[in-house]
Design a protein around this motif. Structure first.
Motif, PDB file in Angstrom:
ATOM      1  N   ILE A  83     -50.572  28.162 -17.285  1.00 60.30           N
ATOM      2  CA  ILE A  83     -51.540  26.958 -16.994  1.00 60.30           C
ATOM      3  C   ILE A  83     -51.549  25.832 -18.038  1.00 60.30           C
ATOM      4  CG2 ILE A  83     -53.917  26.322 -16.647  1.00 60.30           C
ATOM      5  CD1 ILE A  83     -54.486  28.932 -15.416  1.00 60.30           C
ATOM      6  N   GLU A  84     -51.326  26.447 -19.371  1.00 58.50           N
ATOM      7  CA  GLU A  84     -51.132  25.683 -20.377  1.00 58.50           C
ATOM      8  C   GLU A  84     -50.083  24.565 -20.258  1.00 58.50           C
ATOM      9  OE1 GLU A  84     -52.511  23.626 -23.840  1.00 58.50           O
ATOM     10  OE2 GLU A  84     -53.652  25.189 -22.382  1.00 58.50           O
ATOM     11  N   ARG A  85     -48.933  25.326 -19.903  1.00 62.45           N
ATOM     12  CA  ARG A  85     -47.678  24.524 -19.821  1.00 62.45           C
ATOM     13  C   ARG A  85     -47.898  23.402 -18.971  1.00 62.45           C
ATOM     14  NH1 ARG A  85     -42.998  27.467 -21.279  1.00 62.45           N
ATOM     15  NH2 ARG A  85     -43.227  29.547 -22.063  1.00 62.45           N
ATOM     16  N   GLU A  86     -48.458  23.126 -17.788  1.00 65.20           N
ATOM     17  CA  GLU A  86     -48.696  22.269 -17.076  1.00 65.20           C
ATOM     18  C   GLU A  86     -49.787  21.438 -17.446  1.00 65.20           C
ATOM     19  OE1 GLU A  86     -46.142  21.843 -14.945  1.00 65.20           O
ATOM     20  OE2 GLU A  86     -45.371  23.643 -15.616  1.00 65.20           O
ATOM     21  N   THR A  87     -50.625  21.516 -18.553  1.00 61.08           N
ATOM     22  CA  THR A  87     -51.813  20.881 -18.972  1.00 61.08           C
ATOM     23  C   THR A  87     -51.341  19.527 -19.520  1.00 61.08           C
ATOM     24  OG1 THR A  87     -52.786  22.607 -19.325  1.00 61.08           O
ATOM     25  CG2 THR A  87     -53.755  20.770 -20.487  1.00 61.08           C
ATOM     26  N   ASN A  92     -54.924  18.780 -23.944  1.00 60.20           N
ATOM     27  CA  ASN A  92     -54.354  20.132 -24.185  1.00 60.20           C
ATOM     28  C   ASN A  92     -55.148  20.669 -25.552  1.00 60.20           C
ATOM     29  OD1 ASN A  92     -52.576  22.255 -25.565  1.00 60.20           O
ATOM     30  ND2 ASN A  92     -52.178  20.831 -27.035  1.00 60.20           N
ATOM     31  N   ARG A  93     -55.545  21.868 -25.589  1.00 57.18           N
ATOM     32  CA  ARG A  93     -56.659  22.361 -26.753  1.00 57.18           C
ATOM     33  C   ARG A  93     -55.964  23.841 -27.091  1.00 57.18           C
ATOM     34  NH1 ARG A  93     -60.192  20.455 -22.961  1.00 57.18           N
ATOM     35  NH2 ARG A  93     -61.800  18.821 -23.742  1.00 57.18           N
ATOM     36  N   CYS A  94     -54.780  24.240 -26.705  1.00 59.40           N
ATOM     37  CA  CYS A  94     -54.178  25.524 -26.960  1.00 59.40           C
ATOM     38  C   CYS A  94     -53.287  25.509 -28.021  1.00 59.40           C
ATOM     39  CB  CYS A  94     -53.989  26.328 -25.672  1.00 59.40           C
ATOM     40  SG  CYS A  94     -53.302  27.977 -26.100  1.00 59.40           S
ATOM     41  N   VAL A  95     -52.299  24.631 -27.899  1.00 63.07           N
ATOM     42  CA  VAL A  95     -51.127  24.617 -28.701  1.00 63.07           C
ATOM     43  C   VAL A  95     -51.266  23.355 -29.672  1.00 63.07           C
ATOM     44  CG1 VAL A  95     -48.558  24.263 -28.874  1.00 63.07           C
ATOM     45  CG2 VAL A  95     -49.783  25.657 -27.074  1.00 63.07           C
ATOM     46  N   ASP A  96     -51.189  23.360 -30.768  1.00 59.30           N
ATOM     47  CA  ASP A  96     -51.177  22.351 -31.770  1.00 59.30           C
ATOM     48  C   ASP A  96     -49.810  21.924 -31.588  1.00 59.30           C
ATOM     49  OD1 ASP A  96     -51.100  20.598 -33.869  1.00 59.30           O
ATOM     50  OD2 ASP A  96     -52.436  21.679 -35.178  1.00 59.30           O
ATOM     51  N   LEU A  97     -49.603  20.717 -31.108  1.00 60.37           N
ATOM     52  CA  LEU A  97     -48.322  19.956 -30.701  1.00 60.37           C
ATOM     53  C   LEU A  97     -47.718  19.355 -31.813  1.00 60.37           C
ATOM     54  CD1 LEU A  97     -49.041  18.348 -27.053  1.00 60.37           C
ATOM     55  CD2 LEU A  97     -47.576  20.890 -27.949  1.00 60.37           C
ATOM     56  N   GLY A  98     -48.717  18.740 -32.799  1.00 62.30           N
ATOM     57  CA  GLY A  98     -48.351  18.068 -33.861  1.00 62.30           C
ATOM     58  C   GLY A  98     -47.667  18.832 -34.860  1.00 62.30           C
ATOM     59  N   LYS A  99     -48.093  20.079 -34.995  1.00 60.65           N
ATOM     60  CA  LYS A  99     -47.463  21.298 -35.812  1.00 60.65           C
ATOM     61  C   LYS A  99     -46.273  21.913 -35.307  1.00 60.65           C
ATOM     62  CE  LYS A  99     -50.594  23.549 -38.281  1.00 60.65           C
ATOM     63  NZ  LYS A  99     -51.545  24.531 -38.593  1.00 60.65           N
ATOM     64  N   THR A 100     -46.250  21.980 -33.881  1.00 59.65           N
ATOM     65  CA  THR A 100     -45.220  22.560 -33.251  1.00 59.65           C
ATOM     66  C   THR A 100     -43.877  21.595 -33.636  1.00 59.65           C
ATOM     67  OG1 THR A 100     -46.190  23.320 -31.449  1.00 59.65           O
ATOM     68  CG2 THR A 100     -44.086  23.353 -31.025  1.00 59.65           C
ATOM     69  N   ALA A 101     -44.290  20.417 -33.419  1.00 61.47           N
ATOM     70  CA  ALA A 101     -43.103  19.410 -33.609  1.00 61.47           C
ATOM     71  C   ALA A 101     -42.695  19.292 -35.228  1.00 61.47           C
ATOM     72  CB  ALA A 101     -43.616  17.871 -33.024  1.00 61.47           C
ATOM     73  N   LEU A 102     -43.555  19.495 -35.971  1.00 57.57           N
ATOM     74  CA  LEU A 102     -43.290  19.544 -37.331  1.00 57.57           C
ATOM     75  C   LEU A 102     -42.412  20.605 -37.737  1.00 57.57           C
ATOM     76  CD1 LEU A 102     -46.318  17.809 -38.931  1.00 57.57           C
ATOM     77  CD2 LEU A 102     -44.205  16.852 -38.843  1.00 57.57           C
ATOM     78  N   HIS A 103     -42.918  21.744 -37.193  1.00 58.92           N
ATOM     79  CA  HIS A 103     -42.062  23.140 -37.386  1.00 58.92           C
ATOM     80  C   HIS A 103     -40.452  22.983 -36.895  1.00 58.92           C
ATOM     81  CE1 HIS A 103     -45.122  25.660 -39.011  1.00 58.92           C
ATOM     82  NE2 HIS A 103     -45.677  25.592 -37.788  1.00 58.92           N
ATOM     83  N   HIS A 242     -45.954   9.861 -14.432  1.00 60.00           N
ATOM     84  CA  HIS A 242     -45.963   9.456 -15.738  1.00 60.00           C
ATOM     85  C   HIS A 242     -46.798  10.258 -16.617  1.00 60.00           C
ATOM     86  CE1 HIS A 242     -44.387   5.293 -14.925  1.00 60.00           C
ATOM     87  NE2 HIS A 242     -44.988   5.401 -13.764  1.00 60.00           N
ATOM     88  N   ILE A 243     -47.468  11.337 -16.083  1.00 60.32           N
ATOM     89  CA  ILE A 243     -48.401  12.238 -16.812  1.00 60.32           C
ATOM     90  C   ILE A 243     -47.351  13.186 -17.695  1.00 60.32           C
ATOM     91  CG2 ILE A 243     -49.894  13.972 -16.737  1.00 60.32           C
ATOM     92  CD1 ILE A 243     -51.108  12.829 -14.422  1.00 60.32           C
ATOM     93  N   MET A 244     -47.632  13.350 -19.061  1.00 63.13           N
ATOM     94  CA  MET A 244     -46.810  14.059 -20.035  1.00 63.13           C
ATOM     95  C   MET A 244     -47.397  15.380 -20.080  1.00 63.13           C
ATOM     96  SD  MET A 244     -44.101  14.462 -21.532  1.00 63.13           S
ATOM     97  CE  MET A 244     -43.425  12.932 -22.096  1.00 63.13           C
ATOM     98  N   THR A 245     -46.901  16.447 -19.494  1.00 67.31           N
ATOM     99  CA  THR A 245     -47.493  17.888 -19.924  1.00 67.31           C
ATOM    100  C   THR A 245     -47.039  18.300 -21.200  1.00 67.31           C
ATOM    101  OG1 THR A 245     -45.971  19.051 -18.691  1.00 67.31           O
ATOM    102  CG2 THR A 245     -47.722  18.022 -17.326  1.00 67.31           C
ATOM    103  N   VAL A 246     -47.585  19.572 -21.602  1.00 70.00           N
ATOM    104  CA  VAL A 246     -47.139  20.329 -22.718  1.00 70.00           C
ATOM    105  C   VAL A 246     -45.757  20.631 -22.427  1.00 70.00           C
ATOM    106  CG1 VAL A 246     -47.773  22.184 -24.255  1.00 70.00           C
ATOM    107  CG2 VAL A 246     -49.560  20.855 -23.298  1.00 70.00           C
ATOM    108  N   GLN A 247     -45.354  21.327 -21.489  1.00 68.30           N
ATOM    109  CA  GLN A 247     -43.954  21.740 -21.306  1.00 68.30           C
ATOM    110  C   GLN A 247     -43.067  20.685 -21.332  1.00 68.30           C
ATOM    111  OE1 GLN A 247     -43.228  25.106 -20.753  1.00 68.30           O
ATOM    112  NE2 GLN A 247     -41.224  25.035 -19.582  1.00 68.30           N
ATOM    113  N   LEU A 248     -43.529  19.580 -20.691  1.00 67.57           N
ATOM    114  CA  LEU A 248     -42.524  18.518 -20.621  1.00 67.57           C
ATOM    115  C   LEU A 248     -42.291  17.780 -21.821  1.00 67.57           C
ATOM    116  CD1 LEU A 248     -40.638  17.084 -18.678  1.00 67.57           C
ATOM    117  CD2 LEU A 248     -42.586  15.509 -18.256  1.00 67.57           C
ATOM    118  N   LEU A 249     -43.223  17.614 -22.453  1.00 69.59           N
ATOM    119  CA  LEU A 249     -43.175  16.962 -23.985  1.00 69.59           C
ATOM    120  C   LEU A 249     -42.314  17.862 -24.785  1.00 69.59           C
ATOM    121  CD1 LEU A 249     -45.438  15.024 -26.240  1.00 69.59           C
ATOM    122  CD2 LEU A 249     -44.711  17.239 -27.186  1.00 69.59           C
ATOM    123  N   LEU A 250     -42.617  19.234 -24.953  1.00 69.79           N
ATOM    124  CA  LEU A 250     -41.693  19.912 -25.915  1.00 69.79           C
ATOM    125  C   LEU A 250     -40.365  20.177 -25.450  1.00 69.79           C
ATOM    126  CD1 LEU A 250     -44.315  23.144 -26.369  1.00 69.79           C
ATOM    127  CD2 LEU A 250     -43.357  21.190 -27.946  1.00 69.79           C
TER     128      LEU A 250
END
Length: 418
Positions: A83-87, A92-103, A242-250
């Motif tokens: 579910i989170e992958r398609e959010t 998004n509240r589960c994964v810190d996308l900023g921190k993931t990109a910085l890692h 046009h909607i960017m999901t968590v999965q698609l962004l990563l």
């Protein structure tokens, strides 16, 4: 193509690289691959191991910071449910996308730099927070205005006052546009990075209670547009692509890196795999006016890898291409990632590992619920896979070749790249 892992990876100079012992591989990373579309890989997680960090360590290159960054990346993506992958990234509240990109940036930085300290991830997280905090004093009147004016004010703040702009698209994109820390520093980045920054601002404003309605970020599908916010309640069916999901962004972040640093930068009409297959002579030369150029480019890429010379992004970077492939596999993206990873390992002279992943690819593909595409490109790719498989099996039958890790290293003859 018989070259050493050392030579293939040595796009930056390391003195006396050839004096170290040959790579030994331990099971440092375990995972399960799940492909989209209802497919599950038919093997246990413990069967898989990734090669990059272990091989660099055994070659005398300290990967402490690279491993720490990879662990940080994994700690974030392990939180992803289906579910989170398609959010949407805007809620998004589960994964810190900023921190993931910085890692991701921290690992690549440690792979190519001579720095004795890691990339300061926490400092750039603070910079992201400061960017969000900076919005409030300048536009607090907009917080009480209409929702449309509120979103317009965020975009004026981000793209006008702060001067963030989208990098011009080209085949050889500036690598700084692909890493979050560089985009925060230079204020120029890809559409994916600008969307991520926009979503991080919205996240902070929501945490502070300043956003009380559902916001969606429209990802630009053209080559020049900027991400824009809009009310979800007023969205139309045409807004869905046009909607960017968590999965698609990563996925986009990692595939942009994989494409930018792929070591075979020729014939951009072909897939990454086919470019590498050309260099490995795993497919017949096409009967076209471009076949001579393709052949020359493939030979040039092979020569660079064999010599282990320093290159720029225009000629790819084997280490960062391998790192992107490994992270895509960890992200459980697409069965083709196993195939692409395999051919890079082949070009590095890691035939045993290349054969393992190519077998996994064929098993995974045969188990897929999706109907394989029938087009000239897929036919060429399938043919190249078969030829690569035959070649790897023949190599494995040769006594001692399957464990060969150092055929010839030219790196000790090379000067520093700068």
């Amino acid at each position: 193509m018989n070259i050493s892992f050392n030579a293939a990876l040595s796009f930056c100079h390391f003195p006396n690289f050839s004096k170290y012992p040959s790579p030994s591989f331990s099971l440092s990373t375990r995972f399960r691959v799940v492909c989209r579309g209802g497919f599950h890989a038919p093997y246990a997680a413990s069967e898989l191991k990734l090669a990059l960090h272990d091989a660099l360590d055994s070659s005398g290159i300290d990967t402490t910071y690279a491993r720490e960054a990879r662990e940080g990346f994994c700690s974030q993506i392990n939180k992803l449910s289906n579910i989170e992958r398609e959010t949407s990234i805007s809620i998004n509240r589960c994964v810190d996308l900023g921190k993931t990109a910085l890692h991701i940036a921290a690992e690549d930085d440690s792979l190519i730099s001579h720095s004795s300290v890691p990339l300061p991830v926490d400092a750039f997280i603070e910079r992201l927070d400061d960017l969000s905090m900076g919005y409030c004093p300048h536009y607090n009147s907009s917080l009480n205005s209409s929702r449309e004016n509120f979103l317009d004010s965020i975009e004026r703040y981000l793209f006008d006052k702060k001067g963030f702009r989208r990098t011009t698209v080209s085949n050889q994109i500036d690598p700084r546009a692909l890493y979050l820390h560089s985009v925060l520093t230079h204020r120029s980045g890809s559409a994916v990075m600008l969307s991520l920054i926009y979503s991080e601002i919205l996240k902070m404003l929501r945490l502070w209670g300043l956003v009380d309605f559902d916001v969606e970020i429209a990802f630009p599908l053209d080559l020049h547009g900027l991400p824009r916010g809009y009310q979800k309640q007023k969205s139309k069916e045409s807004d869905q692509p046009h909607i960017m999901t968590v999965q698609l962004l990563l996925e986009k972040i990692l595939r942009n890196l994989k494409s930018a640093f792929w070591p075979f930068q020729h014939d951009f009409s072909q897939s990454l795999f086919l470019r590498a297959a050309h260099a490995a002579n795993c497919i017949e030369q096409l009967n076209s006016e471009y076949s001579g150029l393709q052949h020359a480019s493939a030979k040039s890429a092979k020569h660079r890898l064999e010599r282990g010379v320093w290159t720029t992004v225009c000629f790819g970077d084997m280490r960062r291409a391998l790192a992107a492939c490994e992270r895509l596999i960890l992200l459980e993206m697409d069965v083709n990632e196993l195939r692409d990873y395999s051919i890079l390992l082949y070009h590095c002279g890691l035939y045993e590992q290349a054969l393992e992943y190519l077998k996994l690819y064929q098993e995974a593909k045969s188990s897929s619920l999706q109907k394989p595409p029938s087009n000239p490109t897929s036919a060429l790719e399938d043919d190249a896979v078969e030829k690569l498989m035959v070649r790897l099996k023949l190599i494995s039958m040769e006594q001692g070749l399957s464990k060969l890790s150092c055929i010839k290293t030219f790196i000790s003859n090379n000067s520093e790249p700068w």
